[in-house]
Design a protein around this motif. Structure first.
Motif, PDB file in Angstrom:
ATOM      1  N   GLU A 129      36.389   3.087  85.174  1.00 16.28           N
ATOM      2  CA  GLU A 129      35.630   4.338  85.407  1.00 16.28           C
ATOM      3  C   GLU A 129      36.019   5.430  84.430  1.00 16.28           C
ATOM      4  N   ASN A 131      38.911   6.601  83.996  1.00 13.07           N
ATOM      5  CA  ASN A 131      40.134   7.309  84.366  1.00 13.07           C
ATOM      6  C   ASN A 131      41.228   6.893  83.379  1.00 13.07           C
ATOM      7  N   CYS A 132      42.074   7.837  83.004  1.00 15.77           N
ATOM      8  CA  CYS A 132      43.084   7.541  81.982  1.00 15.77           C
ATOM      9  C   CYS A 132      44.484   7.888  82.478  1.00 15.77           C
ATOM     10  N   PRO A 232      42.763   6.641  91.674  1.00 16.60           N
ATOM     11  CA  PRO A 232      43.582   7.513  90.814  1.00 16.60           C
ATOM     12  C   PRO A 232      43.407   8.990  91.144  1.00 16.60           C
ATOM     13  N   HIS A 233      42.207   9.381  91.611  1.00 14.93           N
ATOM     14  CA  HIS A 233      41.992  10.797  91.886  1.00 14.93           C
ATOM     15  C   HIS A 233      42.835  11.262  93.072  1.00 14.93           C
ATOM     16  N   LEU A 250      47.223  11.946  84.773  1.00 13.35           N
ATOM     17  CA  LEU A 250      46.057  11.178  85.233  1.00 13.35           C
ATOM     18  C   LEU A 250      44.833  12.038  84.927  1.00 13.35           C
ATOM     19  N   CYS A 252      41.040  12.061  85.438  1.00 10.63           N
ATOM     20  CA  CYS A 252      40.075  11.320  86.242  1.00 10.63           C
ATOM     21  C   CYS A 252      38.645  11.736  85.928  1.00 10.63           C
ATOM     22  N   LYS A 253      37.869  10.750  85.507  1.00  6.24           N
ATOM     23  CA  LYS A 253      36.437  10.929  85.221  1.00  6.24           C
ATOM     24  C   LYS A 253      36.181  12.141  84.333  1.00  6.24           C
ATOM     25  N   ASP A 272      30.443   6.983  80.432  1.00  7.80           N
ATOM     26  CA  ASP A 272      30.703   7.518  81.772  1.00  7.80           C
ATOM     27  C   ASP A 272      29.643   7.097  82.788  1.00  7.80           C
TER      28      ASP A 272
END
Ligand SMILES: O=C(CO)[C@H](O)[C@H](O)COP(=O)(O)O
Length: 284
Positions: A129, A131-132, A232-233, A250, A252-253, A272
């Motif tokens: 998604e 997320n990194c 992750p969020h 993190l 996220c999106k 995305d």
């Protein structure tokens, strides 16, 4: 990272002139035999992302951190003096500031330019998604500010960073920048959140003691299990709420797209909206 380990950084460091990058299609340029497969992959991702997202009308550009980013700067320099004359480049830390200055590009900061056209940055791992995990280089506070400030945030990396779920390939844990005086309490609290092996990041080589970020803070690396990384969020929110945490690595999106250079000379682009493109000759 030293300039000796990254040819693009070495070129920028050693030469007062911008590196000469021939204006040929990206795909033919990666046939260069002097770079390792991983370096070629980083360069391919960086160059393709610049070709796709750094347009002449973009004037305020964020430059991220890490070993892939020198190739971003190299490709921007190759767009020519004329287009770069009217641009301002904002760094995410000491390393990218040096890259910008050595490339003779104009340096600015996010307090002068809070609205950025495009920021391009590296990542330690990217999930399905987008997320990194970021902060392997301890720059994630400024990186997140420059990502949020950008209309478009683009991630560039080699194929090793492309994964389905965070924590699969980057096993050091979530980098957490913390106020130095609070680190011991935060280590306890992060462990209570489920990261039993959370540890203060220590400097390697020429310095005794902990890593100190460009902002004068410490970094805790907090490994979590797969269940925690499934959302992750939520993990980000739980860590961020701990008093003394400055920023969590993190992201996220946030990314519009992630570019991965592959070992076979192709590029994978994850967007995305869930679309994934893979090809050896990508549309510009
Ligand atoms: O988040 C970062 C620094 O804080 C870097 O972008 C990340 O560590 C990736 O670096 P590299 O391109 O060297 O793998």
């Amino acid at each position: 990272m030293t300039s000796g380990s990254n040819p693009a950084l070495a070129a920028l460091a050693l030469s007062p002139d911008p590196p000469a990058v021939p204006a040929k299609p990206v795909i033919t340029q990666v046939l260069d035999t002097t770079l390792s497969v991983i370096e070629k992959s980083k360069r391919l991702a960086a160059w393709t992302a610049v070709d796709h997202h750094i347009r002449p009308e973009h004037k305020i550009i964020g430059i991220g951190s890490g070993s892939t980013v020198p190739y971003v700067v190299e490709r921007i320099v190759a767009q020519g003096e004329q287009v770069n004359r009217d641009r301002v480049f904002l760094p995410t830390g000491f390393q990218s500031k040096e890259l910008i200055v050595r490339a003779n590009l104009r340096l600015g900061d996010v307090d002068q330019y809070p609205n950025i056209d495009v920021t391009i940055d590296g990542a330690d791992e990217v999930d399905h998604e987008l997320n990194c995990i970021k902060g392997g280089g301890a720059c994630h506070l400024r990186e997140k500010v420059l990502a949020e400030a950008a209309d478009t945030w683009i991630v560039v990396a080699d194929y090793r960073k492309n994964s389905q779920t965070l924590g699969t390939t980057y096993r050091s844990g979530v980098p957490i920048e913390v106020a130095p005086f609070a680190y011991a309490k935060l280590l306890q609290n992060v462990r209570r959140l489920g990261s039993a092996d959370a540890a203060l990041r220590m400097a390697q080589g020429g310095k005794a003691g902990p890593v100190v970020t460009d902002n004068g803070n410490f970094v805790i690396d907090a490994p979590f299990d797969a269940d925690a990384f499934a959302d992750p969020h939520s993990l980000l929110a739980r860590i961020k709420l701990l008093t003394g945490v400055v920023e969590v690595g993190l992201f996220c999106k946030m990314a519009r797209a992630a570019y991965f250079g592959n070992a076979d000379g192709s590029v994978t682009i994850k967007w995305d909206d869930g679309k994934i493109e893979k090809g050896s000759s990508l549309p510009t």
